[in-house]
Motif scaffolding. Structure first.
Motif, PDB file in Angstrom:
ATOM      1  N   GLU A 102       0.821  -1.199   0.000  1.00  0.00           N
ATOM      2  CA  GLU A 102       0.000   0.000   0.000  1.00  0.00           C
ATOM      3  C   GLU A 102       0.861   1.258   0.000  1.00  0.00           C
ATOM      4  N   PHE A 103       2.032   1.189   0.642  1.00  0.00           N
ATOM      5  CA  PHE A 103       2.923   2.347   0.638  1.00  0.00           C
ATOM      6  C   PHE A 103       3.291   2.710  -0.798  1.00  0.00           C
ATOM      7  N   PHE A 104       3.627   1.710  -1.595  1.00  0.00           N
ATOM      8  CA  PHE A 104       4.053   1.979  -2.969  1.00  0.00           C
ATOM      9  C   PHE A 104       2.871   2.360  -3.849  1.00  0.00           C
ATOM     10  N   ALA A 105       1.673   1.891  -3.515  1.00  0.00           N
ATOM     11  CA  ALA A 105       0.480   2.375  -4.208  1.00  0.00           C
ATOM     12  C   ALA A 105       0.280   3.862  -3.936  1.00  0.00           C
ATOM     13  N   ARG A 106       0.542   4.270  -2.692  1.00  0.00           N
ATOM     14  CA  ARG A 106       0.439   5.700  -2.352  1.00  0.00           C
ATOM     15  C   ARG A 106       1.476   6.513  -3.127  1.00  0.00           C
ATOM     16  N   VAL A 107       2.659   5.960  -3.279  1.00  0.00           N
ATOM     17  CA  VAL A 107       3.710   6.634  -4.059  1.00  0.00           C
ATOM     18  C   VAL A 107       3.236   6.875  -5.488  1.00  0.00           C
ATOM     19  N   ALA A 108       2.663   5.840  -6.100  1.00  0.00           N
ATOM     20  CA  ALA A 108       2.188   5.993  -7.473  1.00  0.00           C
ATOM     21  C   ALA A 108       1.076   7.026  -7.558  1.00  0.00           C
ATOM     22  N   ASP A 109       0.154   7.009  -6.603  1.00  0.00           N
ATOM     23  CA  ASP A 109      -0.917   8.005  -6.596  1.00  0.00           C
ATOM     24  C   ASP A 109      -0.354   9.416  -6.460  1.00  0.00           C
ATOM     25  N   LEU A 110       0.642   9.576  -5.613  1.00  0.00           N
ATOM     26  CA  LEU A 110       1.224  10.894  -5.384  1.00  0.00           C
ATOM     27  C   LEU A 110       1.887  11.448  -6.636  1.00  0.00           C
ATOM     28  N   THR A 111       2.637  10.592  -7.330  1.00  0.00           N
ATOM     29  CA  THR A 111       3.352  11.063  -8.516  1.00  0.00           C
ATOM     30  C   THR A 111       2.424  11.236  -9.708  1.00  0.00           C
TER      31      THR A 111
END
Length: 216
Positions: free
Chosen positions: A141-150
């Protein structure tokens, strides 16, 4: 092609030597001893918290942080500031932005870390921490948040960190391009492991632009 570069914090941007040296002083240990215990944890795949347990069995880190804040309210204590940045951080991040990459900082950090990083006026587009997201690496989920942020698909993101287990292999599993920076105790050790063949390995942030090619 990669168009966004996302970077971890500890031992990627921040040299943690001063932080752990202050912890050694607080624990009443020689600095070399405590730094050695941290290295031992890295070598044996133990969490960092075990270094405190080895030094002081039963040690309550959060409680000690609270006492330390009361004792030294104006000191850095377990925190960092701009003096802890590695020398390559500002010029390398500026070069990445000049080359057309989006540059983001996102790592496992407590709430005060974002304020500290923002005060440095780094050449980045966004800064986020696990604390504000309520999820830590290596959780997908952390990396999903990263993708959403970028706003960039995972295949267009390079995640740069100093650990295989916490940073770059989970990023690779999320579909991102994994880049291991060989510094800090975990970085040097993990660069020697067979799993490092799955990732790009750099010795400096200055190498990122050449490693990644031109952004989309």
């Amino acid at each position: 092609m990669v168009s966004a570069v996302v970077l971890d914090v500890g031992e990627t941007l921040i040299d943690e030597t001063r932080i752990f040296s202050r912890w050694a002083d607080r624990l009443g240990l020689p600095r070399g001893t405590f730094l050695g215990l941290i290295g031992a944890c890295a070598a044996t795949d133990r969490p960092l918290e075990h270094a405190f347990e080895l030094a002081r069995p039963g040690f309550d880190v959060p409680a000690e942080i609270a006492r330390w804040a009361a004792d030294e309210p104006d000191g850095l204590r377990e925190n960092f500031d701009a003096d802890d940045l590695y020398d390559d951080v500002r010029p390398a991040l500026a070069a990445l932005r000049d080359a057309g990459y989006a540059v983001v900082v996102a790592g496992n950090q407590p709430p005060q870390a974002r304020r500290a990083l923002e005060a440095m006026d780094l050449p980045v587009d966004s800064i986020r921490t696990s604390d504000e997201w309520g999820v830590e690496k290596p959780d997908p989920e952390f990396f999903a948040r990263v993708a959403d942020l970028t706003g960039v698909p995972p295949s267009g993101i390079a995640y740069v960190g100093d650990r295989l287990d916490n940073d770059v292999l989970p990023a690779a599993d999320a579909g991102m391009r994994p880049v291991l920076i060989r510094r800090g105790p975990w970085g040097y050790l993990h660069a020697t492991r067979p799993e490092a063949a799955r990732v790009d390995v750099v010795d400096s942030l200055h190498e990122l632009a050449a490693c990644l090619g031109r952004p989309d």
